[in-house]
Design an enzyme around this catalytic site. Structure first.
Site, PDB file in Angstrom:
ATOM      1  CB  CYS A  91      39.103  42.182  36.030  1.00 38.75           C
ATOM      2  SG  CYS A  91      37.714  43.171  35.499  1.00 38.75           S
TER       3      CYS A  91
HETATM    4  C1  BEZ Z   1      36.244  44.863  39.161  1.00 43.65           C
HETATM    5  O1  BEZ Z   1      36.729  44.164  38.280  1.00 43.65           O
HETATM    6  O2  BEZ Z   1      36.482  44.648  40.330  1.00 43.65           O
HETATM    7  C2  BEZ Z   1      35.346  45.995  38.794  1.00 43.65           C
HETATM    8  C3  BEZ Z   1      35.531  46.679  37.615  1.00 43.65           C
HETATM    9  C4  BEZ Z   1      34.711  47.754  37.310  1.00 43.65           C
HETATM   10  C5  BEZ Z   1      33.715  48.125  38.200  1.00 43.65           C
HETATM   11  C6  BEZ Z   1      33.507  47.411  39.362  1.00 43.65           C
HETATM   12  C7  BEZ Z   1      34.338  46.347  39.682  1.00 43.65           C
END
Ligand code: BEZ
Length: 212
Positions: free
Chosen positions: A45
């Protein structure tokens, strides 16, 4: 009720990093993207939000307002924004909804409980100026989205709204397009496609991109 291409994007009021957002009012006459992020302080994100901020001028060019949503509150988002700016070398320039109550995530079916019953998947809704949903993309949390593809798809939507054409596989702006099968009248074909077209099959007619 399930949201589909062609559905009116549900309206909502929710807090964001840039104040209260009344969604339809906030969209005004613009196109919009509402896209979800599973959780604050997560790596994928962080890169996605940085990339979106970097592409702000590309979204502006297309008259698209961008709105993120993540299931933490605005205070948490504001702490996270500092990390995004530091690691992605960009100034954040669009709002992120605080959705700790999951109001928007649930309204847009962004939580897929077979994967996780509290976090969102990576949803993208492209909404047109009539508030209609025009494109829905769903990615798993572990796969960061391709924002060039989102821009390309918006280019296709905006082009095909303006001209009676469709865009072929892997089309990029400036490349040839397909004449909509609904256009069959020779006079109309000549008027709409003055540069001519190549008929590979009666249903597959290729023409230079109109308006170029
Ligand atoms: C991420 O944004 O890196 C992420 C968020 C939730 C689960 C896996 C990855």
């Amino acid at each position: 009720m399930a949201l589909h291409i062609g559905s009116i994007a549900p309206d909502f009021t929710q807090e964001s990093t840039e104040g209260t957002i009344h969604f339809h009012q906030w969209l005004g006459n613009s196109w919009g993207i509402l896209f979800s992020h599973p959780k604050d302080f997560t790596p994928v994100c962080t890169t996605e939000l940085g990339m979106t901020a970097r592409l702000k001028s590309e979204f502006d060019k297309r008259n698209v307002k961008v709105l993120g949503v993540s299931v933490d509150d605005v205070a948490s988002h504001k702490r996270w924004l500092g990390d995004i700016e530091e690691t992605q070398h960009v100034k954040m320039n669009f709002p992120i909804l605080g959705d700790a109550d999951r109001k928007v995530s649930k309204l847009y079916d962004m939580i897929h409980p077979e994967w996780n019953d509290t976090l969102t998947v990576r949803s993208v809704f492209v909404i047109d100026p009539n508030k209609k949903i025009r494109l829905i993309i769903t990615y798993p949390a572990s796969t960061g989205r391709n924002f060039q593809e989102i821009l390309r798809a918006i280019d296709s939507l905006q082009l095909t709204d303006k001209y009676t054409v469709a865009t072929p596989a892997d089309w990029k702006p400036g490349e040839d397009v397909i004449i909509a099968p609904s256009v069959t009248d020779p006079k109309e074909l000549k008027e709409k496609f003055p540069k001519g077209y190549k008929e590979l099959k009666p249903y597959l007619r290729i023409t230079p991109q109109p308006g170029k």
